[in-house]
Every structure is written in structure tokens, then in C-alpha cells.
Design a protein around this motif. Structure first.
Motif, PDB file in Angstrom:
ATOM      1  N   TYR A 393       1.198  -1.255  -0.088  1.00  0.00           N
ATOM      2  CA  TYR A 393      -0.243  -0.264   0.000  1.00  0.00           C
ATOM      3  C   TYR A 393       0.846   1.102  -0.072  1.00  0.00           C
ATOM      4  CZ  TYR A 393      -3.630  -3.314   1.320  1.00  0.00           C
ATOM      5  OH  TYR A 393      -4.813  -4.242   1.325  1.00  0.00           O
ATOM      6  N   ASN A 394       0.478   2.073  -0.804  1.00  0.00           N
ATOM      7  CA  ASN A 394       1.443   3.925  -0.357  1.00  0.00           C
ATOM      8  C   ASN A 394       0.442   4.411   0.294  1.00  0.00           C
ATOM      9  OD1 ASN A 394       2.559   6.148  -1.168  1.00  0.00           O
ATOM     10  ND2 ASN A 394       1.474   6.161  -3.719  1.00  0.00           N
ATOM     11  N   THR A 396       1.994   7.165   1.181  1.00  0.00           N
ATOM     12  CA  THR A 396       1.638   8.636   0.767  1.00  0.00           C
ATOM     13  C   THR A 396       1.591   9.161  -0.568  1.00  0.00           C
ATOM     14  OG1 THR A 396       3.536   8.323  -1.274  1.00  0.00           O
ATOM     15  CG2 THR A 396       4.470   7.799   1.266  1.00  0.00           C
ATOM     16  N   THR A 398       2.498  10.324  -3.289  1.00  0.00           N
ATOM     17  CA  THR A 398       4.356  10.164  -4.717  1.00  0.00           C
ATOM     18  C   THR A 398       3.539   8.929  -5.338  1.00  0.00           C
ATOM     19  OG1 THR A 398       5.755  10.112  -2.952  1.00  0.00           O
ATOM     20  CG2 THR A 398       6.261   9.189  -5.017  1.00  0.00           C
ATOM     21  N   LEU A 401       3.881   4.273  -6.041  1.00  0.00           N
ATOM     22  CA  LEU A 401       4.874   4.012  -5.053  1.00  0.00           C
ATOM     23  C   LEU A 401       4.775   2.337  -5.238  1.00  0.00           C
ATOM     24  CD1 LEU A 401       7.886   4.349  -3.821  1.00  0.00           C
ATOM     25  CD2 LEU A 401       6.187   5.558  -1.659  1.00  0.00           C
ATOM     26  N   ALA A 402       3.905   2.211  -4.665  1.00  0.00           N
ATOM     27  CA  ALA A 402       2.974   1.360  -4.316  1.00  0.00           C
ATOM     28  C   ALA A 402       3.771   0.157  -5.733  1.00  0.00           C
ATOM     29  CB  ALA A 402       1.984   0.821  -4.816  1.00  0.00           C
ATOM     30  N   THR A 421      -2.958   2.273  -3.123  1.00  0.00           N
ATOM     31  CA  THR A 421      -3.188   3.331  -2.155  1.00  0.00           C
ATOM     32  C   THR A 421      -3.916   3.281  -0.825  1.00  0.00           C
ATOM     33  OG1 THR A 421      -2.859   5.044  -4.255  1.00  0.00           O
ATOM     34  CG2 THR A 421      -3.941   5.507  -1.973  1.00  0.00           C
ATOM     35  N   GLN A 425      -3.224   9.058   3.163  1.00  0.00           N
ATOM     36  CA  GLN A 425      -1.760   8.997   2.581  1.00  0.00           C
ATOM     37  C   GLN A 425      -0.053  10.247   3.129  1.00  0.00           C
ATOM     38  OE1 GLN A 425      -4.489   9.429  -0.382  1.00  0.00           O
ATOM     39  NE2 GLN A 425      -3.828   7.056   0.264  1.00  0.00           N
ATOM     40  N   THR A 430       7.700   3.462   6.751  1.00  0.00           N
ATOM     41  CA  THR A 430       6.587   2.154   6.352  1.00  0.00           C
ATOM     42  C   THR A 430       5.971   1.443   7.518  1.00  0.00           C
ATOM     43  OG1 THR A 430       7.932   2.461   4.147  1.00  0.00           O
ATOM     44  CG2 THR A 430       7.021   0.243   5.202  1.00  0.00           C
TER      45      THR A 430
END
Length: 507
Positions: A393-394, A396, A398, A401-402, A421, A425, A430
Motif C-alpha cells: 500500500y502506498n 504517501t 508519491t 510508489l506502491a 493506495t 496518505q 513504513t
């Protein structure tokens, strides 16, 4: 804010299906909160741990069955002690105010981080009206509440509406907020605080301007007589309670406005204990006053355990005893936690970095190691992920990224079940979430994410939520620069040896 910002604030929000306590009338007396609890830590800082041998029968413990199983991982980077001040008006505490006494309440709590070198400590004040997420908490009937979002921090202690309060729920909330595992929790009340100040024959304080009865009690309707004259003076008992609870006569008229004055008071108390000498004549009355009004987790529930805790702090000098406040800003009638500064503060404590930037985890080291040396010494080599499934999972803003992290993990042998996502965010660190029995897999995954937080979840499976401190370089990851206390926090830190007349109020 209701009892925290200007008078006349809006009522507390409630979440459906949860055990959020009902709105109650503003209390008229001291909102001491963590001041009372941290007072007992003064004994440890002063080196009086051995005195607890005489006090074993007075130690009370709370049920730790309400502490969540979904906790930050244990660490060797120092220890963390949560101190909660209870303002219940039951029993002997009734003499200190006229508010409701049927429910235990807390206002401001403090999280004390004792560094691994046992030569530094920092206490973080958490404003009582901070808007936070309160995780599931255990009720007296054994059931658990649902998670509550955007709630006042002090409402966690009221979950279940009992006289003794809910310290386990407050501990769960602090762990969720900070990512730090709380090793011990203490609760103290007004009676203990008052008696401790009398036991040391008063504490030197400073008042920035004249304070009158009407400042202590705005409902009085007139100025009233002088309570405190401007300048330095000694206070104890009820007078000490009045000093730390003044709200309307100093600063911006808020609860949060007096946090710095409470920190100054504790600094002065520590000085007084050390100055009085560390002998039975002076320490026994102080310890007796503290312990009789204190409730602790079972991990501190004996004289021997308290001695061990106390001895871990006895060599911390005044200058290395620091006080800071959780980064905050007013949000209407409440207090919002300011990110990323708050995340950076707690990341620094997790890494055992002191307020002035030292690496206290490097015991006996003559100098802090370079970032590269620290990373190579502490971070295990990335391990093969063969046979391990993980969802990515992202966390952030950005984009992509994931997907990039997923490809990196596939290259390392992991089976990636999804890359999408996260629900929010705003992740700095992490986070690796693992279900029952998956702790070994989580540790393997963590070798690919230096500095990641490991959190056990009730649901099975393995997830990684990538935060902003992750840096990808093709198929490898590298840790970011060492965590440090943000300047906005460090610049306002108080040392226990600071002038008692400096920085007495926000606003």
C-alpha cells in the motif's frame, strides 16, 4: 476549547457505536494531569529507587487485560513510561475541587522516554484536547469499543466511565499516536501531588504577573483578593495545585497555555529533591506520599520492579532531563497534532536520538556513528521472500510508489498479492502489519525496509504500508538520514536546570 481554549467552547464530538463518554460540565479546579504522575518520576531521577522497599504494601496495579495486542514492537532503544494524572474527585481528592467525582478523568498526560544510555530523558507533554484516533478499548463488561476517529485525547481515559479511569485505553491511544511501545504506565491523583510538595517543604516557582482569585475561578464574577504576587516564591500543598492550574491569569487563557509552566514546576521539584539530599529522612516521606496515590501497570507492581525502573534513571542529570510538547496548533475549540513535526519527534525517540541530536543508543561510543555506519551495523541484509505473500500500500502522495515497491519485492522472491493506495496518505514511516503467526515473515519483510514499524493485527496476512521515509533506487531500498527532533520542538525544549522564570506559558 472546552476547558482547553477560550471559555465557551463547543461540546465534545461523539462517535456512534463507541463508548465515548458523554459531555460533562467544565471542572472548576486543577487540571493537573501528567504533572501529578511525573512527580513520582522525580524520585527515580533523584536516585531514590531503594526507598520503595519500604512501600511494597501501598503499590496498586490496574488490569492490563485492556492493553491492545496490536502494538508497536518492543525495542532496546531506551524505554517509555506513560504518566497519567487522574482528577477524580472521589475519596481524599474531593477536598481539591467541586467537580463530579464518579468518573476518573485525565487532562494532560506525559510520555517519558528514558534513553538507552540511561543518562538522558525527555518528557513529552500531550495536550488533553489533542484530536487523535482512539483504538479499540476494553470496557468493564469485557467487550471492546470500536475505533474512534478525531476524538479528544483525554476521552480515552474515560472509556468505561469508572472511578479509576481506563489507563489501558490511554496507553493504547499513545502507542497508536507515537509508534512507541509503552513499557510502563503510571496514574497519580491530586492527593499524591499535594502531599509530595509538602514532603519536600515546598517548591520554588515563578509567577510572571499578579494572580487573583478571579483568575483561578472565572465564575467568581469579580477580581477577588491577591493569590500570587508577581515574582519568585515557594509553594506547597493547595498553593502548589493552584499554581499549576492557573489558566485565565497567565498566557492565552487555555489549558495548553499552562503546559510550559507545569514543566517548569517539575524542573524545580527535581532540583529540590536533589538539593535536599538522597537520604531516608528526606526521601521516605516523599516516596510514601507518591506511592499511596499511585496506580501502576503490573510490570511495576512490586518494590523490586519499581527499584529496577528507578535505578534506570538515577544517573540522569538536570541538564539532560528535558521537557517538550507534542507539536500542536489550535483547530477551532480543539488542538490539532501538527505533522510531519510530530512524526519526526517520535521517530527520533524510536531511534533513541536526544533533543540535541546525540545517538543515545550507541552506549559507550565516543561519537555518533555516521549514517552509513549506523545503517550497516543495525540493518540486516535483505532476505529472500520466497514463499511469502504480501500486499503493498502506498501511504504517501508519491504516485506509482506502491507499484515500484511491489516490483522490488517480486525481484526479492516475494509474492505480491496487490499494490494500491492506502486509506490515508500521511505515513512517514513504513508500517508492516502482520497477522497471528506471521511474525517471522514480518521480520523477513522488514529487512527490505530499514526503520519500518512492525505492528501485529488481528486479521491474518502480511501488508506493508510505505511511508515517505522509504527511498527506492531501482530494486533496492536505502534508509533516509537519521531521525532527529525537529528544530520547532528542540528550540522550545526545557531542561530541568533552566531558569524557573523563563518560558512559563504558551500564548
Amino acid at each position: 476549547m472546552a476547558g482547553s481554549h477560550k471559555a465557551g467552547a463547543s461540546s465534545r464530538r461523539e462517535s456512534g457505536g463507541s463508548a465515548t463518554p458523554r459531555r460533562r460540565e467544565k471542572r472548576s479546579r486543577a487540571r493537573l494531569a501528567g504533572i501529578t504522575g511525573l512527580s513520582v518520576v522525580v524520585l527515580a531521577v533523584a536516585g531514590g529507587g531503594w526507598i520503595y522497599l519500604k512501600l511494597n504494601g501501598d503499590i496498586k496495579t490496574f488490569d492490563d487485560g485492556g492493553i491492545s495486542a496490536d502494538r508497536p514492537a518492543a525495542t532496546t532503544n531506551g524505554s517509555n513510561v506513560l504518566i497519567i494524572g487522574s482528577d477524580t474527585r472521589s475519596g481524599d481528592n474531593a477536598r481539591y475541587g467541586h467537580g463530579e467525582g464518579d468518573i476518573g478523568r485525565s487532562d494532560t498526560a506525559l510520555l517519558m522516554h528514558v534513553y538507552a544510555d540511561q543518562k538522558h530523558a525527555v518528557a513529552v507533554s500531550i495536550p488533553r484536547d489533542s484530536l487523535v484516533d482512539i483504538p479499540p478499548c476494553k470496557l468493564p463488561n469485557g467487550s471492546w469499543t470500536k475505533q474512534q476517529h478525531n476524538q479528544m485525547f483525554n476521552s480515552a481515559f474515560e472509556v468505561g466511565e469508572t472511578v479509576e479511569g481506563n489507563p489501558a485505553c490511554t496507553q493504547n491511544t499513545v502507542e497508536k499516536l507515537t509508534g512507541l511501545r509503552v513499557d510502563h504506565t503510571m496514574v497519580m491523583d491530586f492527593e499524591g501531588f499535594s502531599k509530595m510538595t509538602e514532603a519536600v517543604d515546598g517548591v520554588e516557582v515563578c509567577v510572571p504577573n499578579n494572580v487573583y482569585q478571579g483568575d483561578l475561578n472565572p465564575k467568581l464574577g469579580h477580581k477577588g483578593s491577591l493569590v500570587f504576587a508577581k515574582g519568585e516564591q515557594k509553594v506547597s500543598g493547595q498553593k502548589a495545585l493552584d499554581y499549576v492550574r492557573i489558566r485565565h491569569g497567565i498566557g492565552d487563557g487555555s489549558d495548553i497555555g499552562r503546559i510550559q509552566r507545569q514543566q517548569a514546576f517539575l524542573s524545580s521539584l527535581i532540583k529540590k529533591v536533589k538539593g535536599n539530599g538522597l537520604d531516608p529522612t528526606t526521601l521516605l516521606p516523599l516516596a510514601n506520599a507518591a506511592v499511596k496515590s499511585m496506580t501502576v501497570d503490573p510490570g511495576l507492581g512490586s518494590a523490586n520492579k519499581l527499584i529496577s525502573f528507578a535505578m534506570s534513571m538515577k544517573n540522569i542529570d538536570l541538564h539532560n532531563t528535558k521537557f517538550v510538547t507534542l507539536p500542536w496548533r489550535y483547530e477551532g475549540a480543539r488542538v490539532a497534532v501538527v505533522k510531519p513535526e510530530a512524526d519526526a519527534l517520535f521517530a527520533a525517540l524510536r531511534a533513541d536520538r536526544t533533543v540535541d541530536g546525540q545517538d543515545a543508543a550507541a552506549k559507550g561510543a565516543s561519537a555518533s556513528p555516521t549514517p552509513a555506519a549506523a545503517a550497516s551495523a543495525s540493518a540486516p541484509a535483505p532476505a529472500s521472500g520466497k514463499g511469502i505473500s504480501v500486499a503493498v500500500y502506498n501511504g504517501t502522495v508519491t504516485k506509482g510508489l506502491a507499484g515500484r515497491v511491489a516490483e522490488s519485492l517480486k525481484t526479492a522472491g516475494f509474492t505480491v498479492t496487490g499494490a494500491t493506495t492506502a486509506a490515508t496518505q500521511d505515513y512517514t514511516h513504513t508500517v508492516i502489519q502482520y497477522g497471528p503467526g506471521d511474525d517471522a515473515k514480518a521480520r523477513t519483510l522488514a529487512t527490505h525496509f530499514p526503520g519500518a514499524l512492525l505492528r501485529q493485527a488481528k486479521a491474518p496476512g502480511l501488508n506493508v504500508v510505505v511511508g515517505t521515509q522509504y527511498k527506492a533506487d531501482d530494486a533496492s531500498s536505502t534508509p533516509s538520514a537519521p531521525a532527529s527532533v525537529p528544530p520547532s520542538v528542540a528550540d522550545k525544549a526545557r531542561s530541568a536546570d533552566d531558569n524557573i522564570c523563563s518560558n512559563l506559558s504558551y500564548g
